[in-house]
Design a protein around this motif. Structure first.
Motif, PDB file in Angstrom:
ATOM      1  N   ASP A  72      21.538  12.446  31.675  1.00 43.11           N
ATOM      2  CA  ASP A  72      21.123  12.823  30.994  1.00 43.11           C
ATOM      3  C   ASP A  72      19.981  12.423  30.355  1.00 43.11           C
ATOM      4  O   ASP A  72      20.000  12.337  28.910  1.00 43.11           O
ATOM      5  N   VAL A  73      19.672  11.165  30.648  1.00 41.34           N
ATOM      6  CA  VAL A  73      19.037   9.874  30.386  1.00 41.34           C
ATOM      7  C   VAL A  73      17.666  10.605  31.262  1.00 41.34           C
ATOM      8  O   VAL A  73      17.238  10.615  32.549  1.00 41.34           O
ATOM      9  N   PRO A  74      16.091  10.290  30.592  1.00 42.58           N
ATOM     10  CA  PRO A  74      14.686   9.924  30.530  1.00 42.58           C
ATOM     11  C   PRO A  74      14.488   9.364  32.152  1.00 42.58           C
ATOM     12  O   PRO A  74      15.010   7.668  31.673  1.00 42.58           O
ATOM     13  N   GLN A  75      13.878   9.449  32.680  1.00 45.78           N
ATOM     14  CA  GLN A  75      14.052   7.972  33.839  1.00 45.78           C
ATOM     15  C   GLN A  75      13.178   7.213  33.817  1.00 45.78           C
ATOM     16  O   GLN A  75      13.349   5.614  33.688  1.00 45.78           O
ATOM     17  N   VAL A  76      12.392   7.262  32.004  1.00 42.91           N
ATOM     18  CA  VAL A  76      11.286   6.348  32.299  1.00 42.91           C
ATOM     19  C   VAL A  76      12.294   5.380  31.311  1.00 42.91           C
ATOM     20  O   VAL A  76      12.044   3.887  31.095  1.00 42.91           O
ATOM     21  N   ARG A  77      13.619   5.912  30.815  1.00 42.96           N
ATOM     22  CA  ARG A  77      14.698   4.558  29.633  1.00 42.96           C
ATOM     23  C   ARG A  77      15.538   3.767  31.412  1.00 42.96           C
ATOM     24  O   ARG A  77      14.739   2.519  31.052  1.00 42.96           O
TER      25      ARG A  77
ATOM     26  N   HIS B 199      20.294   5.759  24.118  1.00 39.99           N
ATOM     27  CA  HIS B 199      19.313   6.980  24.443  1.00 39.99           C
ATOM     28  C   HIS B 199      19.531   7.869  23.064  1.00 39.99           C
ATOM     29  O   HIS B 199      20.430   8.196  22.304  1.00 39.99           O
ATOM     30  N   MET B 200      18.063   7.643  22.202  1.00 41.64           N
ATOM     31  CA  MET B 200      17.803   8.338  21.183  1.00 41.64           C
ATOM     32  C   MET B 200      16.826   9.473  21.457  1.00 41.64           C
ATOM     33  O   MET B 200      15.352   9.483  22.047  1.00 41.64           O
ATOM     34  N   PRO B 201      16.982  11.079  21.473  1.00 40.91           N
ATOM     35  CA  PRO B 201      15.508  11.825  21.648  1.00 40.91           C
ATOM     36  C   PRO B 201      14.178  11.493  21.017  1.00 40.91           C
ATOM     37  O   PRO B 201      13.444  11.628  21.181  1.00 40.91           O
ATOM     38  N   ASP B 202      14.516  10.721  19.819  1.00 40.79           N
ATOM     39  CA  ASP B 202      12.607  10.362  19.531  1.00 40.79           C
ATOM     40  C   ASP B 202      12.117   9.247  20.053  1.00 40.79           C
ATOM     41  O   ASP B 202      11.129   8.453  20.211  1.00 40.79           O
ATOM     42  N   ALA B 203      13.421   8.477  20.305  1.00 38.25           N
ATOM     43  CA  ALA B 203      12.511   7.221  21.511  1.00 38.25           C
ATOM     44  C   ALA B 203      11.732   7.051  22.723  1.00 38.25           C
ATOM     45  O   ALA B 203      11.652   8.443  23.013  1.00 38.25           O
ATOM     46  N   GLN B 204      10.462   6.615  22.128  1.00 38.28           N
ATOM     47  CA  GLN B 204       9.070   6.246  23.063  1.00 38.28           C
ATOM     48  C   GLN B 204       9.013   5.570  23.963  1.00 38.28           C
ATOM     49  O   GLN B 204       8.802   4.639  23.190  1.00 38.28           O
ATOM     50  N   TYR B 205       9.964   5.862  25.299  1.00 40.22           N
ATOM     51  CA  TYR B 205       9.675   4.761  26.586  1.00 40.22           C
ATOM     52  C   TYR B 205       8.276   4.067  26.545  1.00 40.22           C
ATOM     53  O   TYR B 205       8.032   5.438  26.894  1.00 40.22           O
ATOM     54  N   PRO B 206       8.067   3.162  26.713  1.00 39.71           N
ATOM     55  CA  PRO B 206       6.272   2.959  28.001  1.00 39.71           C
ATOM     56  C   PRO B 206       6.206   3.687  28.959  1.00 39.71           C
ATOM     57  O   PRO B 206       7.397   4.052  29.829  1.00 39.71           O
ATOM     58  N   MET B 207       5.084   4.347  29.158  1.00 39.90           N
ATOM     59  CA  MET B 207       4.955   5.090  30.623  1.00 39.90           C
ATOM     60  C   MET B 207       4.926   4.390  31.746  1.00 39.90           C
ATOM     61  O   MET B 207       4.448   3.973  31.912  1.00 39.90           O
ATOM     62  N   PRO B 208       5.593   5.075  32.772  1.00 44.23           N
ATOM     63  CA  PRO B 208       5.125   4.245  34.235  1.00 44.23           C
ATOM     64  C   PRO B 208       3.951   4.151  34.709  1.00 44.23           C
ATOM     65  O   PRO B 208       2.670   4.855  33.247  1.00 44.23           O
ATOM     66  N   ARG B 209       3.295   3.201  35.213  1.00 40.36           N
ATOM     67  CA  ARG B 209       2.083   2.894  35.255  1.00 40.36           C
ATOM     68  C   ARG B 209       1.505   2.437  37.211  1.00 40.36           C
ATOM     69  O   ARG B 209       2.652   2.575  37.755  1.00 40.36           O
ATOM     70  N   VAL B 210       0.767   2.655  37.628  1.00 40.95           N
ATOM     71  CA  VAL B 210       0.126   2.025  38.594  1.00 40.95           C
ATOM     72  C   VAL B 210      -0.648   0.329  38.871  1.00 40.95           C
ATOM     73  O   VAL B 210      -1.142   0.770  37.879  1.00 40.95           O
ATOM     74  N   VAL B 211      -0.194   0.213  39.936  1.00 37.64           N
ATOM     75  CA  VAL B 211      -0.799  -1.418  39.393  1.00 37.64           C
ATOM     76  C   VAL B 211      -2.328  -0.932  40.325  1.00 37.64           C
ATOM     77  O   VAL B 211      -1.973  -0.789  41.257  1.00 37.64           O
ATOM     78  N   PHE B 212      -3.380  -1.602  39.981  1.00 38.86           N
ATOM     79  CA  PHE B 212      -4.823  -1.805  39.918  1.00 38.86           C
ATOM     80  C   PHE B 212      -4.916  -2.441  40.741  1.00 38.86           C
ATOM     81  O   PHE B 212      -5.294  -3.997  40.073  1.00 38.86           O
ATOM     82  N   ARG B 213      -5.644  -2.136  42.062  1.00 36.79           N
ATOM     83  CA  ARG B 213      -6.072  -3.534  42.937  1.00 36.79           C
ATOM     84  C   ARG B 213      -7.034  -3.112  43.077  1.00 36.79           C
ATOM     85  O   ARG B 213      -7.473  -2.159  43.776  1.00 36.79           O
TER      86      ARG B 213
END
Length: 793
Positions: free
Chosen positions: A160-165, A276-290
């Motif tokens: 029950d934690v966000p995948q971004v964590r 994990h805290m509900p107000d945590a702001q984990y970095p968003m996923p990215r796509v590598v620019f090529r």
């Protein structure tokens, strides 16, 4: 005189005292300067500079230990591009003073906990990487580093934690391995294998619904647009296969191996990742620019492959240099061009790719868009013989790939390219792009050229744009931005006579009441003669008054602003109904349709002065009257500006409410502390009563503003769904392919709204899901919503 000089020489003399207090500050500043500048251009070698600096710091440790600790912890966090220089320095200090090494490790762990607590995840990555490189410098024992990594990877087992964590903790471990993988594998190979197999298991079960929303191009050729963790995993796998040999990281500690290997090592204290805290702001996923590969850089050194770890290290360091120096474009450009090891790589290609990678990053670039323009201009000035050619090659590639490029990224490319051209006399080989003239004008290439020329005109003037492009491009040159006044010659138009009367009244400085009296006699085309309803919406009144007013004020922005301010009361009267608000926007478009910039500015002004509201602007932009302009860039600039204005309005009232609550709390504390003083207590009670009333009023204002904000998003998404559904049904019944340029543009604009305003939209997810994005919705539209939800899963 002699007595005063004598007192100066003794301890009691004032100047002597002042010198004594300022000396420590001078020494502290000198220490900071020495530490921050080590590794920059110098006549001596880096190794001798490091040895000299270690000697200076060791001598100053008894008096300035805390200051030195603070500076070293700060550079570990803020100057990641010089990571190995500072780890070597700490290694040398640890070899000379074991206790200082221990205190530094403890201070770093404290700082790591603090950064994680404050959601500073990017800085936390640099701190962990610094700690891992201290293993190479014999400051930290390898087993304790492996134990820390194992604790990080254990986050992937949490429920029950966000995948971004979990993503972030896995990324931290993988991104340290180019620096420390070899050392850890030599000491703890079994544990490292187990760690990597756990990571592999996690990566296989990750949900990647979000990827299409973050890709710059929809096509996988010529370069696949990979998700950042998948790409890094492939790079680490190749590094492991190459027996952890990488050839690009500067490793000054190798020169001091004989000294460092004698040093005693420290064990990291057990580190448990914070929960994990509900107000945590984990970095968003990215796509590598090529954008480039080895075939694009024909001369000189070969560009490392996309799955070689060198590519990761180079890009990571270039990103770090930009992050450190982005506010000073000249320093930033000079630092990028003096990148260590620049002779082993095609540096200009790497720099251009990294800059465009940041500019096109979704949902938003790390820094403001204009920074990248100024940085590229500065780089062209510093390397006039080579960088402009690479930039021109990159621009050509971007143009060739426009068909599959994300619409948001095309917007940024238009803004960058037009601004860049304006700094180089608008010189460009337009004939090379003549292929855009042979296709339908709705296709991405002609649209791109048209929007670029329109933006160039904003930075210049119409005739200049006509002169710079070949005559064959006439169809794409923007129209002359003149005011279109329908009552100029058309004497037979209804309202013509009133428009002359109104113009004379305005010129003669008539009052608002006098003008309203003139407008009273304007017949309402919406009403029958015998209909006696009086003050219903009258489009002709708005037409006559606003066309005439804006015509008289068409000379400049300032004239137009003054006109809106002076006749604000009349405009408010004419736009009491929703139809009135829509019609006033329609008139602004009709008169200025050849000048998108002034439309945007006037709409902005009308929202600020509350002549129209945000929902009216959204309804107007999606109306049938504007359908032919729907894919133009200025429409979306107006819409995003409107949403931002609404969001700022809500934030402002929320801030006022928080401040009022804080004030009340302080007041109550003060009353409790004041004891039995009756007068004070009465005053306090009065003040508290006033504050409570103010809080109540603000609470109502916040609720009303949030309701307006929610309504705005509902209007926008509802209109999107209607338009897209109509298109899909039309294509289905006519057995036509849905993927038209209009459809691509529309669906990507929907993605853009979600991405650019994701923080605000997340508050209303429940409402959106219940009312609009339901299971019955067409899967093409629903997919966009699901991708958005997956970004923070």
């Amino acid at each position: 005189m002699s007595r005063r000089r004598q007192s100066d020489e003794n301890d009691g003399g004032q100047p002597h005292k002042r010198r004594r207090t300022s000396e420590p500050i001078e020494i502290e500043d000198r220490l900071e300067s020495l530490i921050c500048r080590v590794g920059e251009k110098s006549t001596s070698s880096l190794e001798s500079n490091l040895e000299g600096l270690a000697g200076v710091l060791e001598a100053d440790l008894p008096n300035y230990k805390n200051k030195i600790l603070r500076i070293l912890c700060a550079v570990a966090r803020l100057l990641p591009e010089k990571l190995t220089v500072y780890t070597t320095l700490v290694g040398l200090l640890n070899a000379r003073n074991y206790n200082f090494g221990g205190e530094f490790v403890e201070a770093m762990i404290r700082q790591l906990k603090e950064t994680l607590k404050n959601n500073l995840y990017n800085e936390a990555v640099y701190l962990v990487r610094f700690l891992s490189d201290l293993v190479n410098c014999h400051v930290i024992a390898a087993p304790s580093m492996v134990a820390m990594f194992e604790n990080f990877v254990s986050v992937t087992q949490e429920e029950d934690v966000p995948q971004v964590r979990s993503d972030w903790f896995v990324y931290v471990v993988l991104s340290c391995l180019p620096w420390v993988g070899k050392e850890l594998y030599e000491k703890k190979d079994v544990e490292m294998d187990r760690l990597l197999s756990q990571i592999e298991g996690y990566l296989k079960r990750r949900v990647k619904t979000h990827v299409p929303m973050l890709q710059v191009w929809t096509a996988e050729k010529p370069h696949p647009q990979e998700e950042y963790l998948d790409c890094l995993w492939a790079q680490i796998q190749k590094l492991k296969k190459d027996r952890w040999q990488e050839r690009h990281i500067l490793r000054p500690y190798i020169a001091f191996d004989s000294v460092l290997c004698e040093a005693l090592q420290h064990n990291l204290p057990p580190f448990t990742p914070p929960g994990h805290m509900p107000d945590a702001q984990y970095p968003m996923p990215r796509v590598v620019f090529r954008m480039f590969d080895y075939t694009d850089a024909p001369e000189g050194p070969v560009m490392p492959g996309s799955h070689s770890v060198e590519r990761f290290v180079i890009e990571e360091n270039l990103h770090c240099i930009i992050k450190t120096h982005w506010k000073e474009r000249k320093t930033c450009a000079a630092q990028l061009l003096s990148y260590p090891g620049k002779n082993k790589i095609p540096l200009n290609y790497h720099i251009v790719e990294v800059i465009f990678g940041e500019l096109f990053q979704l949902p938003a670039p790390p820094h403001i868009d204009v920074m990248y323009t100024t940085l590229l201009i500065e780089l062209c000035k510093l390397q006039p013989g080579s960088l402009p050619q690479v930039l021109a090659q990159a621009t050509e590639m971007l143009y060739m790939r426009l068909d599959t490029m994300n619409t948001t990224c095309i917007d940024r490319l238009i803004n960058w390219f037009s601004h860049h051209l304006s700094n180089f006399q608008f010189r460009w080989s337009w004939d090379d792009w003549s292929d855009c003239l042979t296709v339908d004008l709705d296709k991405p290439k002609p649209k791109f050229v048209k929007e670029v020329l329109e933006k160039c005109m904003r930075l210049s003037y119409h005739q200049r744009i006509v002169d710079i492009v070949p005559p064959t491009f006439a169809a794409l040159v923007p129209a002359d931005p003149i005011f279109i006044y329908k009552y100029a010659d058309e004497t037979s138009l209804p309202g013509y006579a009133v428009s002359i009367t109104i113009a004379n009244a305005i010129k003669n400085r008539a009052s608002n009441e006098e003008i309203l009296t003139i407008l009273k006699d304007v017949p309402n085309p919406n009403q029958e003669d015998d209909d006696d309803e009086g003050e219903s919406f009258n489009p002709l009144k708005i037409d006559v008054f606003l066309q005439t007013l804006l015509h008289l004020a068409a000379k400049s922005f300032s004239h137009s602003f003054s006109a809106l301010a002076k006749f604000h009361e009349i405009l408010k009267t004419l736009t009491e109904s929703d139809e009135g608000k829509l019609h006033i926007l329609k008139v602004v478009y009709e008169v200025w349709r050849n000048h998108p910039q002034i439309i945007a500015v006037l709409v902005d002004k009308m929202i600020r002065t509350q002549i129209v509201d945000c929902a009216a602007v959204a309804n107007w932009l999606f109306s049938q009257d504007m359908a032919h302009e729907f894919t133009r860039l200025f429409i979306w600039e107006i819409l995003h500006s409107t949403i931002r204005k609404m969001n700022k309005h809500v934030q402002k009232i929320q801030k006022e409410l928080e401040e009022a609550k804080d004030k009340l709390e302080k007041q109550q504390h003060k009353r409790r502390d004041s004891g039995d003083d009756e007068d004070m207590e009465k005053n306090s009670e009065d003040e508290e009563g006033q504050l409570e009333e103010q809080i109540e009023r603000l609470q109502e204002k916040v609720e009303s503003a949030q309701s307006e904000q929610k309504n705005l998003f509902l209007v926008i998404f509802q209109r999107f769904i209607m338009l897209l559904t109509e298109h899909l049904v039309r294509c289905e019944t006519g057995s036509v392919d849905i993927s038209t340029p209009w459809y691509k543009n529309c669906i990507e604009r929907l993605q853009q709204i979600f991405l650019m305003h994701h923080v605000t939209i997340q508050q209303y997810m429940g409402t959106l899901e219940n009312l609009l994005f339901t299971a019955e919705l067409d899967h093409h539209i629903l997919a966009v919503y699901q991708q958005f939800c997956a970004l923070q899963l």
